[in-house]
Design a protein around this motif. Structure first.
Motif, mmCIF file in Angstrom:
data_model
loop_
_atom_site.group_PDB
_atom_site.id
_atom_site.type_symbol
_atom_site.label_atom_id
_atom_site.label_comp_id
_atom_site.label_asym_id
_atom_site.label_seq_id
_atom_site.Cartn_x
_atom_site.Cartn_y
_atom_site.Cartn_z
ATOM 1 N N GLU A 149 -4.371 -49.459 33.903
ATOM 2 C CA GLU A 149 -4.043 -48.909 32.583
ATOM 3 C C GLU A 149 -5.040 -47.839 32.188
ATOM 4 O OE1 GLU A 149 -1.484 -49.644 30.731
ATOM 5 O OE2 GLU A 149 -0.745 -51.494 31.681
ATOM 6 N N HIS A 150 -4.541 -46.897 31.396
ATOM 7 C CA HIS A 150 -5.422 -45.793 31.030
ATOM 8 C C HIS A 150 -6.627 -46.236 30.207
ATOM 9 C CE1 HIS A 150 -6.544 -41.655 30.825
ATOM 10 N NE2 HIS A 150 -6.840 -41.829 29.542
ATOM 11 N N GLN A 203 -24.442 -33.465 36.413
ATOM 12 C CA GLN A 203 -23.809 -34.753 36.130
ATOM 13 C C GLN A 203 -22.371 -34.489 35.695
ATOM 14 O OE1 GLN A 203 -26.129 -37.423 36.727
ATOM 15 N NE2 GLN A 203 -26.541 -37.931 34.602
ATOM 16 N N PRO A 204 -21.438 -35.256 36.229
ATOM 17 C CA PRO A 204 -20.051 -35.020 35.817
ATOM 18 C C PRO A 204 -19.833 -35.338 34.341
ATOM 19 C CG PRO A 204 -20.211 -36.988 37.190
ATOM 20 C CD PRO A 204 -21.553 -36.338 37.216
ATOM 21 N N ASP A 205 -19.124 -34.453 33.670
ATOM 22 C CA ASP A 205 -18.778 -34.671 32.276
ATOM 23 C C ASP A 205 -17.644 -35.694 32.185
ATOM 24 O OD1 ASP A 205 -16.182 -32.714 32.425
ATOM 25 O OD2 ASP A 205 -17.906 -31.972 33.575
ATOM 26 N N LEU A 206 -17.351 -36.091 30.966
ATOM 27 C CA LEU A 206 -16.351 -37.145 30.729
ATOM 28 C C LEU A 206 -14.999 -36.851 31.391
ATOM 29 C CD1 LEU A 206 -15.708 -39.757 29.193
ATOM 30 C CD2 LEU A 206 -15.065 -38.332 27.231
ATOM 31 N N GLU A 207 -14.556 -35.619 31.207
ATOM 32 C CA GLU A 207 -13.251 -35.235 31.742
ATOM 33 C C GLU A 207 -13.232 -35.338 33.272
ATOM 34 O OE1 GLU A 207 -10.634 -31.183 31.435
ATOM 35 O OE2 GLU A 207 -12.342 -31.451 30.095
ATOM 36 N N THR A 208 -14.306 -34.865 33.879
ATOM 37 C CA THR A 208 -14.385 -34.919 35.340
ATOM 38 C C THR A 208 -14.480 -36.372 35.824
ATOM 39 O OG1 THR A 208 -15.618 -32.858 35.190
ATOM 40 C CG2 THR A 208 -15.569 -33.929 37.335
ATOM 41 N N ARG A 209 -15.249 -37.177 35.105
ATOM 42 C CA ARG A 209 -15.359 -38.591 35.494
ATOM 43 C C ARG A 209 -13.995 -39.261 35.436
ATOM 44 N NH1 ARG A 209 -19.957 -38.467 31.938
ATOM 45 N NH2 ARG A 209 -19.041 -39.918 30.445
ATOM 46 N N THR A 210 -13.249 -38.955 34.392
ATOM 47 C CA THR A 210 -11.915 -39.543 34.258
ATOM 48 C C THR A 210 -11.043 -39.128 35.448
ATOM 49 O OG1 THR A 210 -12.142 -39.378 31.865
ATOM 50 C CG2 THR A 210 -9.931 -39.750 32.711
ATOM 51 N N ALA A 211 -11.076 -37.849 35.767
ATOM 52 C CA ALA A 211 -10.257 -37.354 36.880
ATOM 53 C C ALA A 211 -10.688 -37.975 38.213
ATOM 54 C CB ALA A 211 -10.347 -35.834 36.943
ATOM 55 N N ILE A 212 -11.993 -38.149 38.391
ATOM 56 C CA ILE A 212 -12.476 -38.727 39.649
ATOM 57 C C ILE A 212 -12.001 -40.176 39.772
ATOM 58 C CG2 ILE A 212 -14.552 -39.522 40.883
ATOM 59 C CD1 ILE A 212 -15.941 -36.945 39.884
ATOM 60 N N ILE A 213 -12.109 -40.932 38.695
ATOM 61 C CA ILE A 213 -11.663 -42.334 38.739
ATOM 62 C C ILE A 213 -10.174 -42.383 39.077
ATOM 63 C CG2 ILE A 213 -11.339 -44.455 37.406
ATOM 64 C CD1 ILE A 213 -13.756 -43.520 35.677
ATOM 65 N N GLN A 214 -9.403 -41.536 38.405
ATOM 66 C CA GLN A 214 -7.959 -41.518 38.655
ATOM 67 C C GLN A 214 -7.657 -41.214 40.118
ATOM 68 O OE1 GLN A 214 -7.000 -38.946 35.473
ATOM 69 N NE2 GLN A 214 -5.826 -40.494 34.348
ATOM 70 N N LYS A 215 -8.343 -40.219 40.626
ATOM 71 C CA LYS A 215 -8.112 -39.789 42.009
ATOM 72 C C LYS A 215 -8.464 -40.893 43.009
ATOM 73 C CE LYS A 215 -7.247 -36.213 44.784
ATOM 74 N NZ LYS A 215 -6.144 -35.269 44.650
ATOM 75 N N LYS A 216 -9.595 -41.535 42.787
ATOM 76 C CA LYS A 216 -10.033 -42.593 43.708
ATOM 77 C C LYS A 216 -9.044 -43.748 43.715
ATOM 78 C CE LYS A 216 -13.963 -40.602 44.617
ATOM 79 N NZ LYS A 216 -14.238 -39.973 45.902
ATOM 80 N N LEU A 217 -8.588 -44.136 42.529
ATOM 81 C CA LEU A 217 -7.656 -45.250 42.445
ATOM 82 C C LEU A 217 -6.326 -44.881 43.089
ATOM 83 C CD1 LEU A 217 -8.489 -46.346 38.823
ATOM 84 C CD2 LEU A 217 -8.864 -47.709 40.875
#
Ligand code: ADP
Ligand code: MG
Length: 339
Positions: free
Chosen positions: A191-192, A169-183
Motif C-alpha cells: 500500500e502507498h 542524499q536522496p530526497d523524499l521524492e527519490t526515496r519514494t521512487a526507489i522503494i517503488q522500483k525495488k518492490l
C-alpha cells in the motif's frame, strides 16, 4: 572479463535532484564514450549513494551497445594489488600495456590511493595515455578531488579536468521512487501509505533503504503476512535496535506518549487539547534533535502536519527549555530514555 555487474543499469537507477548531474553526464558518456567534454568523469559522494551503481551502468551500457569497445571496471584496491603483483613478477610492462588498451576505464573508490605514491605515479601515466587517445576515464571517490589528501597535485588536477559531479542524499521524492522500483522488481505490492512511511523514516542512504526492504520481505514471508504499516514499524524498530543506530521517530513517540500517559494516536491526532498539544510539541522537538528527519517528514509522522507547525513546536520548546528548569529536566529525562 570487464568485471562489470550486469545488475547495475540505467533502467534501475532512479534519477532525482540528488543525482541528476552525475546521471545525465553518465548517460551522455554512455552514448559517446571518450568524445564528450566529460573526460574524465569523477563521481563523488558518501557511502551507499549510488556511485558504483552509476558508473557500472555507464560501463554496462557501452558494453552492450558497442561490442568493439573494451570496457574495464576495477576497484582502486584491485588496481593496486595488480600493480604490486606486476612489480613482484617483473611484468610491469604487461600491466601497463594492458591498461593502455582499455577504451573505457572505470576506477571505483580512488580515495584508497591516498599515500600510495607508486600506484599514483603509474596511474598518472596510464591516465595521460588514455586521455590523450580520447579513451574514456570514469572514477569515483568518497570525497571531492580537492579533499583527497595524500593524492599528488598533478593527479588531483587531472581528476578535475573533465566533469566532477557529486551524489547527494536522496530526497523524499527519490526515496519514494526507489522503494517503488525495488518492490516492483521483486514483484511485491504494498500500500502507498507503507511506502510513504518508509520514505519518511529512512533518509540516510540508498543502501540502508534497500536493507530495510529486504528485511521487510523476509519478515513478511517468515510470518506469512502482508507488508503493512505495523510490520514496517516493527521492522524498522528492530533494525535500529540491532545496529545500535540513531533514535527513530517511533521510539520518540512511544517514549513521549508513555511519559505523559497518553497514546501515540493522541500525539498524531488533530486534538488541540492541552493534554495532547504540549507532549506533541515536545515529541516534535525531540524528533528534530534526535533524528535526521526533515521538518516535512516530522510533520508527516505527526498526523500530516505542516512543516511550519513543526517549526513553531520546536521554537516553543526551545524557549521553554532555556527558561524553565522543570521543563529542561523533563526534556533531559526523555532524551535519556531514548538511548
Ligand atoms: P556507493 O558505491 O556510493 O557506496 P552503491 O552504488 O553501491 O553506492 O549503491 C548502494 C545500493 O543502492 C545499491 O544496491 C544500488 O543499486 C542502490 N542505489 C543507489 N542509488 C540508486 C538509485 N538512484 N536508484 C536505484 N538504486 C540505487
Ligand atoms: Mg561503491
Amino acid at each position: 572479463d570487464s568485471y562489470l555487474n550486469p545488475a547495475y543499469t540505467f533502467d534501475n537507477f532512479i534519477e532525482g535532484d540528488c543525482n541528476r548531474l552525475g546521471r545525465s553526464a553518465g548517460f551522455a558518456i554512455a552514448q559517446n564514450p571518450g568524445t564528450t567534454a566529460f573526460n574524465p568523469l569523477m563521481i563523488y559522494g558518501g557511502v551507499g549513494l549510488g556511485k558504483t551503481h552509476l558508473v557500472q551502468a555507464v560501463g554496462n551500457y557501452i558494453k552492450n551497445n558497442n561490442q568493439d569497445k573494451f570496457v574495464l571496471y576495477v576497484s582502486s584496491e584491485k588496481f593496486t594489488t595488480q600493480f604490486i603483483n606486476a612489480i613482484r613478477t617483473d611484468s610491469l610492462r604487461d600491466f601497463m600495456s594492458f591498461y593502455m588498451q582499455v577504451d573505457v576505464l572505470i576506477i571505483d573508490d580512488v580515495q584508497f590511493w591516498a599515500g600510495k605514491e607508486k600506484t599514483q605515479e603509474t596511474f598518472f601515466h596510464i591516465f595521460n595515455h588514455l586521455h590523450g587517445a580520447k579513451k574514456q576515464i570514469i572514477m569515483t571517490s568518497d570525497r571531492a578531488p580537492r579533499d583527497l589528501q595524500g593524492m599528488q597535485d598533478r593527479l588531483q588536477s587531472r581528476f578535475k579536468q573533465g566533469l566532477t559531479a557529486d551524489l547527494q542524499q536522496p530526497d523524499l521524492e527519490t526515496r519514494t521512487a526507489i522503494i517503488q522500483k525495488k518492490l516492483q522488481a521483486e514483484g511485491i505490492f504494498i500500500e502507498h501509505n507503507v511506502i510513504e512511511y518508509l520514505a519518511h523514516s529512512i533518509n540516510t542512504n540508498v543502501r540502508e533503504l534497500e536493507g530495510v526492504i529486504v528485511s521487510l520481505m523476509a519478515q513478511a514471508s517468515l510470518n506469512r503476512r502482508e507488508i503493512d504499516l505495523d510490520l514496517a514499524r516493527n521492522t524498522l524498530r528492530n533494525i535500529v535496535i540491532d545496529s545500535d543506530k540513531e533514535v527513530t521517530i517511533d521510539t520518540v513517540q512511544d517514549v513521549v506518549a508513555a511519559h505523559f500517559n497518553i497514546t501515540v494516536a493522541d500525539l498524531k491526532s488533530k486534538s488541540r487539547k492541552k493534554e495532547a498539544v504540549f507532549p506533541r510539541q515536545i515529541a516534535m522537538f525531540l524528533a528534530k534533535e534526535q533524528t535526521e528527519l526533515s521538518l516535512k517528514s516530522i510533520g508527516y509522522h505527526f498526523g500530516g502536519r505542516d512543516h511550519s507547525t513543526v517549526i513553531h513546536a520546536i521554537q516553543t520548546i526551545s524557549d521553554l527549555v532555556s527558561n524553565n528548569p522543570q521543563i529542561r529536566e523533563t526534556v533531559e529525562k526523555l532524551k535519556g530514555s531514548l538511548k
